[in-house]
Design a protein around this motif. Structure first.
Motif, mmCIF file in Angstrom:
data_model
loop_
_atom_site.group_PDB
_atom_site.id
_atom_site.type_symbol
_atom_site.label_atom_id
_atom_site.label_comp_id
_atom_site.label_asym_id
_atom_site.label_seq_id
_atom_site.Cartn_x
_atom_site.Cartn_y
_atom_site.Cartn_z
ATOM 1 N N THR A 78 -38.284 15.350 1.374
ATOM 2 C CA THR A 78 -37.221 14.270 0.492
ATOM 3 C C THR A 78 -37.655 13.260 -0.754
ATOM 4 N N LEU A 82 -34.975 8.149 -5.781
ATOM 5 C CA LEU A 82 -34.683 8.727 -6.329
ATOM 6 C C LEU A 82 -33.604 7.058 -6.614
ATOM 7 N N PRO A 86 -25.269 8.637 -4.856
ATOM 8 C CA PRO A 86 -25.125 9.834 -4.676
ATOM 9 C C PRO A 86 -24.173 11.401 -5.824
ATOM 10 N N TYR A 89 -26.601 11.865 -8.420
ATOM 11 C CA TYR A 89 -28.050 12.708 -8.698
ATOM 12 C C TYR A 89 -27.086 13.798 -8.493
ATOM 13 N N ILE A 125 -29.728 5.754 -3.936
ATOM 14 C CA ILE A 125 -29.654 5.856 -2.977
ATOM 15 C C ILE A 125 -31.362 5.870 -2.456
ATOM 16 N N THR A 126 -32.038 4.931 -3.186
ATOM 17 C CA THR A 126 -33.159 4.124 -2.317
ATOM 18 C C THR A 126 -32.640 2.831 -1.000
ATOM 19 N N PHE A 128 -30.322 3.822 0.579
ATOM 20 C CA PHE A 128 -30.525 5.213 2.155
ATOM 21 C C PHE A 128 -31.091 5.180 2.966
ATOM 22 N N LYS A 130 -33.052 7.573 5.887
ATOM 23 C CA LYS A 130 -34.348 9.034 5.848
ATOM 24 C C LYS A 130 -32.343 9.706 6.081
ATOM 25 N N LYS A 133 -29.984 10.200 3.085
ATOM 26 C CA LYS A 133 -30.687 11.154 1.910
ATOM 27 C C LYS A 133 -30.653 12.225 2.148
ATOM 28 N N GLN A 134 -30.805 13.043 3.507
ATOM 29 C CA GLN A 134 -31.019 14.245 3.726
ATOM 30 C C GLN A 134 -29.891 14.955 3.346
ATOM 31 N N VAL A 136 -27.588 14.189 1.308
ATOM 32 C CA VAL A 136 -27.851 14.201 0.047
ATOM 33 C C VAL A 136 -28.619 15.309 -0.422
#
Length: 291
Positions: A78, A82, A86, A89, A125-126, A128, A130, A133-134, A136
């Motif tokens: 990942t 970012l 969301p 992105y 997202i920073t 979030f 893990k 993030k996954q 997204v």
């Protein structure tokens, strides 16, 4: 064509090292196909060839044409940083692919709802976890309403709650007629989600159908253990009839089909080699055998 993707006698090497050798694999529609194997066995290479990211050296890969399939790819790593929400992105990724902005925004709204991220749509997202993030990264792979979703170790590094959430998501996607190909080593995911298990060993593929209904539910397994692994250390796994050839370090098991995937995964994680895998009712010439 009754498969969504068909690999026919495919080989791939890097710097003269053979990674996959004359591999054939059929991926059925609306099913979850799992790829397991030791680190460096060629799992990620196989996924990238299925996704069209790299080409095989020989053989061919056939895709369903009627209707043509759309493929989404979720890499193992990942992105670390970012600096977007969301929504930002996903709009960025969709625009790169040439998707109409009006349609794209509706699609993002739908995905945020499916992935239960509506309340975080404007959060960076920073911030979030893990697991979030996954989600997204999976969403970006589904922007074009993918028919086939390719996922490289989707549960890697996730805590237990995030793993359970993602497992539920995969089951939901499967029910919505999305085909999934993934690599993993988590026994629970293999048992509860996968319809078909493919073990990569010695540059080849061994296929195990994960079907619970069978007139003869036992499989015969023979493993060869590496010298560094103690047989005693595996006794908590072995709960079925067994024979041990101490000289050749062979363990023979008769296990239920329900437990086959778990046993295979546990032994492979410890560096064991599969020397025989066979349903007990099959004829001898139908066995996978490699003594």
């Amino acid at each position: 064509m009754d498969t969504i993707v068909d690999l026919q006698i495919v080989s791939k090497s890097f710097q003269k090292k053979m990674i996959l050798d004359n591999v054939s694999l059929s991926i059925p529609p609306n099913k979850v196909t799992a790829i397991v194997g030791a680190n460096g066995s060629g799992k990620s290479t196989l996924l990238k060839m299925i996704g069209g990211i790299i080409k095989p050296d020989s053989g061919q890969i056939l895709y369903r044409n009627d209707p043509p399939i759309k493929i989404g790819y979720v890499p193992e790593q990942t992105p670390v940083f970012l600096p977007f929400t969301p929504t930002e992105y996903l709009i960025h990724m969709g625009t790169i692919r040439g998707l109409p902005i009006k349609w794209l925004k509706k699609r993002i709204d739908s995905l945020l709802e499916v992935f239960h991220l509506e309340d975080e749509r404007n959060t960076r997202i920073t911030h979030f976890s893990k697991g979030m993030k996954q989600k997204v990264i999976i969403m970006q792979a589904m922007l074009e309403e993918s028919d086939l979703l390719i996922m490289d170790e989707p549960l890697s590094g996730l805590d237990l709650k995030a793993q359970n959430d993602l497992e539920e998501l995969l089951i939901s996607l499967k029910k919505s007629n999305i085909s999934i190909v993934l690599t993993c080593h988590e026994t629970k995911l293999l048992e509860e989600v996968a319809d078909q298990i493919n073990v990569i060993q010695d540059c080849r593929i061994i296929q195990i159908d994960n079907q619970q209904e069978h007139s003869e539910p036992l499989n015969r397994l023979v493993f060869e253990l590496p010298k560094a692994v103690s047989i005693d250390a595996l006794k908590h796994i072995i709960t079925y009839e067994k024979e041990i050839d101490a000289g050749r370090r062979l363990i023979e098991l008769n296990v239920s089909q329900k437990q086959t995937n778990k046993i295979v995964s546990e032994f492979l994680d410890r560096g064991a080699l599969i020397r025989l895998l066979a349903p007990l009712h099959k004829r001898e010439n139908e066995f996978f055998k490699q003594f």
